[in-house]
Design an enzyme around this catalytic site. Structure first.
Site, mmCIF file in Angstrom:
data_model
loop_
_atom_site.group_PDB
_atom_site.id
_atom_site.type_symbol
_atom_site.label_atom_id
_atom_site.label_comp_id
_atom_site.label_asym_id
_atom_site.label_seq_id
_atom_site.Cartn_x
_atom_site.Cartn_y
_atom_site.Cartn_z
ATOM 1 C CE LYS A 114 -3.317 -41.238 -10.232
ATOM 2 N NZ LYS A 114 -1.909 -41.682 -10.266
HETATM 3 C C1 LIG Z 1 -0.758 -41.265 -10.931
HETATM 4 C C2 LIG Z 1 0.544 -41.817 -10.518
HETATM 5 C C3 LIG Z 1 1.747 -41.094 -10.677
HETATM 6 C C4 LIG Z 1 1.819 -39.746 -11.372
HETATM 7 O O1 LIG Z 1 1.214 -38.720 -10.623
HETATM 8 P P1 LIG Z 1 0.785 -37.344 -11.347
HETATM 9 O O2 LIG Z 1 0.027 -36.598 -10.334
HETATM 10 O O3 LIG Z 1 -0.062 -37.768 -12.512
HETATM 11 O O4 LIG Z 1 2.031 -36.666 -11.777
HETATM 12 C C5 LIG Z 1 2.933 -41.655 -10.201
HETATM 13 N N1 LIG Z 1 2.926 -42.874 -9.621
HETATM 14 C C6 LIG Z 1 1.799 -43.597 -9.469
HETATM 15 C C7 LIG Z 1 1.885 -44.943 -8.849
HETATM 16 C C8 LIG Z 1 0.567 -43.102 -9.899
HETATM 17 O O5 LIG Z 1 -0.554 -43.836 -9.742
#
Ligand SMILES: *Cc1c(COP(=O)(O)O)cnc(C)c1O
Length: 524
Positions: A114
């Site tokens: 993120k």
């Molecule tokens: C948010 C997240 C995901 C999923 O990503 P999306 O964009 O929601 O599909 C996968 N792994 C981790 C560690 C995340 O924080």
């Protein structure tokens, strides 16, 4: 480049406006209105760029209403020399074998992918806010009947409910951003100890965290209610605030994610693993469909991608959809060891459905209305065949995910977190099913030291009653790997945010935070 809503209600919206709005007024998501295509000559030039230059190059096309200087400011803050990523390359690629490499997207300040977008979104918002205020100032004559130009001197209040990684990454991104306050709500008993500690120790003058008595749905519903409360929003407006959100449907989060797919591809070219122009597959652990949608945008922009492999955990709504064309959220919600992918409503899928149905806004609106009223929808055959010609999908059970962590550790001396393991497991299934050995990049979305319990139990016997921090220490000793700096010593930091509220007290908590006595002096 301008943006329009997937539901047809808005058109011709500039990038900065779309970033500030987050979601279109008709409930749809903003999508690009024109095609962006990098031809092979341009790809060759981009191949020589470092991450920051590459990001600026791509942003110039997606964010045409920002000046070069503004884009430079945004990318420098996020990925430049003073950036908060732990190495010179924010997204390093590690080769596991002939076919598979891992793109590590967890080198930012919260050790989850993120950060790649949330380190730049606040800069986009600050720039956009400033533009809007400048514009409002310039045309104040025509808006004088309201007493003041709209948005002038208006601050942004970001509200986010989080089940894990988003809240922390958003706060690190928005920490001390000018003109922006951010408040995060998490379910009192619904986050891991590591995630709770990460949030409760958050520093910054403009941040506040509160636990909500209830589960994630309660926190999420509470935030949504606030966004839909016109009276409350009017009150905030009087106090000089306008609400916004930092969640993954914001186009300002999606575009920064396009960059690392190009970067991964060019890293393979520079390492002479492929020739420029040769296809590469990507496997992406998927929850809200944001990460893999960015890969799809990279594909549309001309990046030579063969297949996009969409990996889900046992909440396999999206995987089932890619197989059948039937999206069905009416099923049991399963709590897994990859909690960031525990999701039944994948919001960003709306953008793919819109694209694959030939940008049919009526159909998209109808399907999304069905989703919200009945919890399911069906796409037609041509939409489904468009999707399945590029996407391949499968899911990984809890048992398979643990075994993959252990196999990868034993085979390659390489430690992955449970989300990444879901991806690697599904990649194995892809190869068995198709025999396709095209060079593939698996996206690693979090550091294994963020999910110590499930990683440790996958590779060695650890006592069940140890604390999170004891397990983290043990994991580091057993593997010889360093714990990422942001996750180290969190148990010794002061807890700055210990507030807890009921779900019907969230509005009061927001007001109390925004109207605090001396905002500038808080929590230094
Ligand atoms: C948010 C997240 C995901 C999923 O990503 P999306 O964009 O929601 O599909 C996968 N792994 C981790 C560690 C995340 O924080």
């Amino acid at each position: 480049m301008s943006y329009k809503s997937t539901r047809g209600g808005e058109k011709g919206i500039g990038f900065s406006e779309a970033v500030l709005k987050g979601i279109a007024a008709d409930g749809g998501l903003f999508v690009p209105e024109q095609d962006i295509k990098f031809d092979s000559l341009e790809l060759a030039e981009m191949c020589e760029m470092d991450y920051k230059a590459l990001a600026a190059h791509i942003f110039r096309r997606y964010a045409e209403d920002l000046t070069d200087g503004e884009i430079e400011y945004c990318v420098d803050r996020a990925y430049g020399s003073g950036s908060r990523f732990d190495g010179r390359d924010p997204a390093p690629l590690t080769r596991l074998n002939e076919t598979l490499s891992v793109l590590e997207l967890w080198h930012g300040p919260t050790a989850a992918f993120k950060d790649m977008a949330l380190q730049v979104l606040p800069a986009f918002m600050s720039v956009a806010l400033k533009k809007r205020q400048d514009n409002a100032g310039g045309s104040s004559g025509s808006t004088a009947q309201n007493g003041a130009a709209p948005f002038a001197n208006e601050k942004i209040a970001i509200l986010t409910a989080t089940s894990g990684d988003t809240g922390k990454a958003a706060m690190e991104g928005f920490r001390d951003a000018e003109g922006i306050d951010i408040m995060v709500f998490f379910p009192e008993n619904g986050v891991s100890e590591m995630q709770r500690t990460q949030m409760q120790t958050q520093e910054g003058k403009n941040v506040r965290v509160a636990a909500v008595r209830g589960n994630f749905d309660d926190a999420q519903t509470g935030v949504k209610k606030i966004f839909g409360d016109d009276e409350f929003k009017a009150l905030l407006k009087e106090c000089g605030y306008r609400l916004s959100s930092a969640n993954s449907i914001n186009i300002g989060r999606l575009i920064p994610q396009v960059v690392y797919y190009f970067h991964a591809y060019f890293s393979l070219v520079r390492a002479e693993r492929i020739n420029l122009g040769a296809p590469v597959n990507f496997v992406v652990p998927t929850g809200n469909f944001g990460d893999i949608l960015a890969a799809y945008y990279a594909y549309k922009n001309g990046l030579p991608i063969g297949r996009l492999i969409c990996a889900t955990n046992s909440n396999s709504v999206v995987s089932d959809f890619i197989h059948t064309g039937f999206y069905n959220a009416n099923r049991e919600f399963k709590v897994t060891i990859s909690p960031a992918m525990d999701i039944l409503i994948s919001s960003n899928l709306e953008r793919l459905v819109y694209d694959m149905s030939c940008e049919d806004e009526k159909t998209t609106s109808k399907l999304m209305a069905e989703l919200s009223s009945a919890g399911c929808y069906n796409v037609d055959r041509s939409t489904l065949s468009g999707i399945s010609s590029l996407f391949w999908s499968d899911s990984s059970t809890e048992e398979e995910t643990r075994r993959t962590i252990s196999d990868v550790w034993n085979q390659y001396d390489y430690l992955i977190d449970p989300h990444t393991a879901v991806g690697v497991n599904v990649f194995d299934k892809y190869v068995i099913s198709t025999g396709d050995l095209t060079p593939t990049v698996a996206v690693a979305t979090a550091s294994p030291f963020k999910f110590n319990g499930s990683v440790a139990e996958s590779i060695f016997d650890c006592p069940k009653d140890s604390s999170e921090f004891a397990v983290q220490q043990k994991l580091s000793e057993m593997t010889g790997l360093d714990i990422p700096l942001p996750l180290r010593g969190l148990d010794k930091k002061p807890l700055l945010h210990t507030g807890v509220c009921d779900k019907d007290e969230m509005k009061d908590a927001v007001l109390e935070f925004l109207l605090r006595e001396d905002p500038g002096a808080e929590r230094n």
